[in-house]
Design a protein around this motif. Structure first.
Motif, PDB file in Angstrom:
ATOM      1  N   THR A 124       0.854  -1.186   0.000  1.00  0.00           N
ATOM      2  CA  THR A 124       0.000   0.000   0.000  1.00  0.00           C
ATOM      3  C   THR A 124       0.889   1.234   0.000  1.00  0.00           C
ATOM      4  O   THR A 124       1.785   1.363   0.837  1.00  0.00           O
ATOM      5  N   VAL A 125       0.652   2.129  -0.936  1.00  0.00           N
ATOM      6  CA  VAL A 125       1.434   3.365  -1.072  1.00  0.00           C
ATOM      7  C   VAL A 125       0.562   4.543  -0.650  1.00  0.00           C
ATOM      8  O   VAL A 125      -0.556   4.699  -1.151  1.00  0.00           O
TER       9      VAL A 125
ATOM     10  N   LEU B  32       2.362   2.897 -10.337  1.00  0.00           N
ATOM     11  CA  LEU B  32       1.560   1.770 -10.819  1.00  0.00           C
ATOM     12  C   LEU B  32       2.374   0.826 -11.699  1.00  0.00           C
ATOM     13  O   LEU B  32       1.997  -0.333 -11.880  1.00  0.00           O
ATOM     14  N   ALA B  33       3.503   1.298 -12.227  1.00  0.00           N
ATOM     15  CA  ALA B  33       4.354   0.467 -13.090  1.00  0.00           C
ATOM     16  C   ALA B  33       5.405  -0.312 -12.305  1.00  0.00           C
ATOM     17  O   ALA B  33       6.274  -0.950 -12.912  1.00  0.00           O
ATOM     18  N   GLN B  34       5.353  -0.280 -10.973  1.00  0.00           N
ATOM     19  CA  GLN B  34       6.339  -1.010 -10.166  1.00  0.00           C
ATOM     20  C   GLN B  34       6.305  -2.503 -10.488  1.00  0.00           C
ATOM     21  O   GLN B  34       5.230  -3.113 -10.552  1.00  0.00           O
TER      22      GLN B  34
ATOM     23  N   ASP C  67       2.292  -6.028  -6.030  1.00  0.00           N
ATOM     24  CA  ASP C  67       0.896  -5.676  -6.287  1.00  0.00           C
ATOM     25  C   ASP C  67       0.606  -4.381  -5.525  1.00  0.00           C
ATOM     26  O   ASP C  67       0.522  -4.382  -4.295  1.00  0.00           O
ATOM     27  N   VAL C  68       0.493  -3.266  -6.245  1.00  0.00           N
ATOM     28  CA  VAL C  68       0.406  -1.945  -5.635  1.00  0.00           C
ATOM     29  C   VAL C  68      -1.039  -1.494  -5.469  1.00  0.00           C
ATOM     30  O   VAL C  68      -1.866  -1.654  -6.371  1.00  0.00           O
TER      31      VAL C  68
ATOM     32  N   PRO D 281      -8.588   0.598 -10.749  1.00  0.00           N
ATOM     33  CA  PRO D 281      -9.062   0.117  -9.447  1.00  0.00           C
ATOM     34  C   PRO D 281      -7.990   0.081  -8.364  1.00  0.00           C
ATOM     35  O   PRO D 281      -8.310  -0.037  -7.184  1.00  0.00           O
ATOM     36  N   ARG D 282      -6.716   0.198  -8.747  1.00  0.00           N
ATOM     37  CA  ARG D 282      -5.651   0.194  -7.743  1.00  0.00           C
ATOM     38  C   ARG D 282      -5.491   1.536  -7.039  1.00  0.00           C
ATOM     39  O   ARG D 282      -4.742   1.635  -6.076  1.00  0.00           O
TER      40      ARG D 282
END
Length: 310
Positions: A15-16, A35-37, A41-42, A67-68
């Protein structure tokens, strides 16, 4: 379950927490880099504080198809510190293996979170160096000096936007923010978070490898903290007693988390920081070696104590 969803579910969840304020010109690139990490799963949780430049509309647009991204209800808090405390207290993070912090205006290296999760195997929290990006030049900001027993009383582990905490460490930080009466009075969230984790006896690793491009511009809240301009600002804070009072708040919060004998030591340091007399400065001078990581910073601290500039 789709193959894509199954692959994401097999990855460690992170979680960021991102605090925004009038950051529309930077947000698309920053959000995209998060989001491109790779290898994680971000989930990105964002709290906006009083933006008037179109940031809120942009965030709604970004979240509509992603949705992330989770948007907390917009608020008007008045400072980045208050906004990050709100995120710490309210952000959904159930099921996350770790929690990371993010500014609104940087660019993350693609392997940043995966590399830092590996480092969490031997620590409860990690941070890293950054590359300060001034547009026309780039400079490494080195915060990876060997830690001292009480460095957290006077400094953070580096920029909070490099912090990643284990679930155990973040749970402690959340409980402290919710329960400690002085948490809101701390000067800045990253210094507070570092002090909470270290005072509780948890291991913190500072990685010398940079993990983000740390964009520097005229709207930075803190920035890279280098150069003559920042040095002058630090000196003014020393001479007015502002920095001493801030450190006293951190020391008192840390004392309430520490076990003996560190609790008594931190309580004594907090009391010394509240005073502005020769005896207090000499007492602090004897402990300079434990209070700053860099040798140059220890020498500078000794000098301002001896000269009475503290």
């Amino acid at each position: 379950m789709s193959e894509l969803a199954a692959a994401a579910a097999a990855l460690p969840a992170v979680t960021v927490l991102m605090a925004t304020h009038d950051g529309a010109r930077f947000l698309r690139e920053q959000v995209a880099s998060i989001l491109a990490q790779r290898g994680v799963d971000v989930r990105l949780v964002i709290s906006d504080d009083g933006s008037t430049d179109g940031t809120r509309g942009l965030l709604q647009s970004l979240a509509a198809d992603e949705p992330r991204i989770v948007l907390l209800e917009p608020v008007d808090l008045g400072s980045a510190h208050a906004n990050f405390l709100r995120l710490i207290a309210e952000a959904p993070w159930d099921g996350a293996a770790a929690v990371a912090f993010s500014d609104q205006d940087d660019v993350w290296h693609a392997e940043r979170l995966a590399a830092q999760l590996e480092q969490l195997r031997g620590a409860e929290a990690v941070s890293a160096n950054v590359v300060a990006d001034y547009g026309d030049r780039r400079t490494l900001i080195d915060k990876a000096q060997a830690q001292r027993s009480l460095d957290f009383v006077l400094e953070s582990a580096g920029p909070g936007c490099t912090f990643v905490l284990s679930a155990r460490a973040f749970d402690l930080v959340r409980r402290t923010v919710l329960d400690d009466p002085e948490a809101a009075d701390a000067p800045i969230h990253d210094w507070l978070v570092y002090a909470i984790v270290r005072a509780a006896g948890m291991r913190w690793h500072i990685d010398p490898a940079p993990v983000i491009d740390y964009r520097q511009h005229d709207a930075n809240v803190a920035g890279a903290n280098v150069g003559w301009r920042q040095a002058g600002r630090r000196l003014r804070r020393l001479r007015t007693g502002e920095f001493r009072r801030e450190a006293a708040v951190i020391a008192r919060i840390a004392a309430r988390l520490a076990d003996e004998p560190e609790r008594s030591r931190l309580t004594s340091i907090a009391a010394l920081l509240e005073r502005d007399d020769l005896g207090a400065r000499l007492a602090l001078l004897r402990g300079v070696g434990s209070l700053r990581r860099r040798g140059a910073d220890r020498a500078a601290l000794a000098a301002v104590l001896l000269l009475g500039l503290w």
